[in-house]
Design an enzyme around this catalytic site. Structure first.
Site, short mmCIF file in Angstrom:
data_model
loop_
_atom_site.label_atom_id
_atom_site.label_comp_id
_atom_site.label_asym_id
_atom_site.label_seq_id
_atom_site.Cartn_x
_atom_site.Cartn_y
_atom_site.Cartn_z
N GLU A 27 0.82 -1.20 0.00
CA GLU A 27 0.00 0.00 0.00
C GLU A 27 0.85 1.26 0.00
O GLU A 27 0.49 2.28 -0.58
CB GLU A 27 -0.91 -0.02 1.23
CG GLU A 27 -1.84 1.17 1.33
CD GLU A 27 -2.71 1.11 2.56
OE1 GLU A 27 -3.43 2.10 2.82
OE2 GLU A 27 -2.67 0.09 3.28
N PHE A 28 2.02 1.18 0.64
CA PHE A 28 2.83 2.37 0.82
C PHE A 28 4.07 2.43 -0.06
O PHE A 28 4.73 3.45 -0.12
CB PHE A 28 3.26 2.48 2.29
CG PHE A 28 2.11 2.56 3.24
CD1 PHE A 28 1.38 3.74 3.35
CD2 PHE A 28 1.74 1.47 4.00
CE1 PHE A 28 0.30 3.81 4.22
CE2 PHE A 28 0.66 1.54 4.87
CZ PHE A 28 -0.06 2.72 4.98
N ASP A 81 2.30 -3.82 14.22
CA ASP A 81 1.77 -4.40 12.99
C ASP A 81 2.38 -5.78 12.73
O ASP A 81 2.65 -6.15 11.59
CB ASP A 81 2.03 -3.47 11.80
CG ASP A 81 1.08 -3.74 10.64
OD1 ASP A 81 -0.01 -4.30 10.87
OD2 ASP A 81 1.42 -3.39 9.49
N THR A 126 6.84 0.22 -3.24
CA THR A 126 7.28 -0.92 -4.07
C THR A 126 8.71 -1.25 -3.69
O THR A 126 9.53 -0.37 -3.47
CB THR A 126 7.22 -0.56 -5.55
OG1 THR A 126 5.88 -0.15 -5.88
CG2 THR A 126 7.61 -1.74 -6.42
N ASN A 165 5.59 -8.45 6.94
CA ASN A 165 6.29 -7.88 8.08
C ASN A 165 7.31 -8.81 8.71
O ASN A 165 8.08 -8.37 9.55
CB ASN A 165 5.28 -7.45 9.15
CG ASN A 165 4.39 -6.32 8.66
OD1 ASN A 165 4.77 -5.56 7.78
ND2 ASN A 165 3.19 -6.23 9.21
#
Length: 448
Positions: free
Chosen positions: A78-79, A195, A81, A229
């Site tokens: 989402e944030f 997260d 590449t 993550n």
């Protein structure tokens, strides 16, 4: 404006350290000092830091293209590449992350800098993805991180689902122990991750997720659009194996492991003492954080890690709401399609206990006898070794004292032993007078 004003203040550094660093020269001040300063003291001190100016002035000939050779795209989130790249200078492989949005598109630039701040303060730990550098190029944040050659835990779970062979208990314990060591280090640095998860829900391995990706292989689906993550590094084979006796603490034990698990993506990390919480994935989120109770933030990471291990053990996709979501928040694990030992299953249950105070800390997990059954024996042997070292040091000290008494310094010898009158002192100092004496045996007869 001088260069002293073009410095960002990292929110994760201790306040005492910040003050010492910024005021050591008498020229830099913290924001509070700036507000109280006399307006006539000089315009150099205004507004520390001028972030937009810093970001704009960082523009240069493409550092990315100049310093790195791009090999392949390895992930899209989402944030940003992520690309696998080889640095031209040192020939090593790195993971380069480029933000999806430019700074001009962000409502708050600090959000883009957040991950950089967290990585920079944490430094190097074997179970945290290593940070090397960051810069701004074409108004996008670029972060140079360690490349993990084993991919992600997410990808490994997907392959296990595909083959029908989830991680077994010894592997699950290994994952839990290693991630606990990483969390222990993060928590000891006054930070929480917020997260922790193995896989975005619903799982990209599920039929529903794969149905939206027709014509693509499983590995392509996993790489394409899901946030990861926890990462995996395979140890390179060494010609000099690690000796078990040399592994004396938590930071060293991993040297003997073939697979290393590392925590990455610190985009939601925050300070324990002064938290600014951005809620993570609702599927792994502890109830108290959802209710904005931040008194036990590190235990929120423990809750997410417990569910992470359950998913790695084969549990189906976790719910985002409804009765099952609340059932799990009451301390019940989701169904795990394999039999785990009672002690390990109970440990996982304790990790998702509804009362965060009753969940084990990362430090407690790192020393758990369930995860490290040989730890008790290791500690006993270490205690005995330390005791023997103390005895050896005592004997060495007593030996030196005995040697000094036997061969005293010149001018303080016993006249009855040396045969020298008490009032006479030699003015000559023999070479090697302070060293232990040796005997020599001539080969032939000596002349009278």
């Amino acid at each position: 404006m001088t260069s002293s004003a073009l410095v960002n203040i990292n929110p994760f550094t201790p306040e005492s350290y910040r003050k010492q660093f910024l005021q050591s020269s008498g020229k830099r001040k913290t924001r509070g000092d700036l507000e109280e300063a006399d307006p006539g003291e000089g315009k150099v001190q205004q507004g520390l830091p001028a972030k937009r100016c810093v970001l704009r002035e960082t523009n240069m000939t493409s550092r990315y293209e100049k310093e790195f050779m791009e090999v392949e795209k390895i992930g899209v989130g989402e944030f940003g590449t992520v690309y696998k790249c080889i640095k031209r200078l040192d020939g090593c492989v790195y993971a380069i992350k480029r933000s999806t949005k430019s700074f001009a598109e962000l409502a708050n630039e600090n959000l883009a800098l957040h991950e950089v701040y967290a990585h920079a303060v944490l430094g190097h730990h074997p179970h945290v993805v290593r940070y090397y550098s960051a810069w701004v190029e074409d108004d996008h944040m670029i972060i140079q991180n360690e490349y993990c050659n084993g991919g992600s835990l997410q990808a490994a779970i997907c392959e296990n689902i595909k083959s029908g062979n989830p991680f077994e208990e010894p592997q699950l314990k290994d994952i839990l122990l290693q991630i606990s060591l990483g969390l222990k280090y993060i928590h000891n640095s006054d930070m929480v991750h917020l997260d922790i998860k193995p896989i975005k829900q619903p799982s990209p391995c599920s039929p529903r997720a794969q149905g939206t990706e027709k014509g693509r292989t499983l590995s392509q689906v996993v790489k394409s659009k899901y946030k990861r993550n926890i990462f995996i590094c395979h140890q390179m084979q060494s010609d000099s194996p690690v000796v078990q006796e040399e592994i004396e603490n938590d930071a060293d034990w991993f040297l003997s492991a073939n697979v290393i698990y590392k925590i990455g993506d610190l985009g939601l990390a925050t300070s324990i003492n002064t938290p600014k919480v951005e809620e993570g994935d609702i599927h792994f989120l502890a109830k108290e954080i959802l209710q904005e109770d931040y008194q036990h933030l590190p235990k929120g990471d423990i809750f997410a890690l417990g569910l992470t291990i359950a998913v790695a053990a084969g549990a189906e996709s976790l719910p985002s709401n409804g009765d099952m979501w609340h059932h799990i928040r009451k301390g019940n694990l989701p169904h795990i399609p394999q039999e785990l030992s009672e002690e390990f299953y109970n440990l996982l249950k304790n990790m998702i206990h509804p009362d965060p105070r009753k969940r084990p800390s990362a430090a407690a997990l790192a020393r758990s006898r369930v995860l490290r059954p040989s730890l008790g024996r290791t500690e006993e042997l270490q205690r005995q070794l330390n005791l023997e070292r103390m005895k050896t040091a005592t004997l060495e000290r007593e030996l030196r004292e005995a040697q000094q008494a036997q061969y005293p310094r010149e001018g303080h010898s016993d006249p009855e032993v040396s045969g020298t009158p008490a009032g006479s002192r030699s003015t000559k100092r023999p070479v090697g007078g302070k060293s232990a004496k040796s005997l020599s045996f001539p080969c032939g007869k000596s002349s009278p």
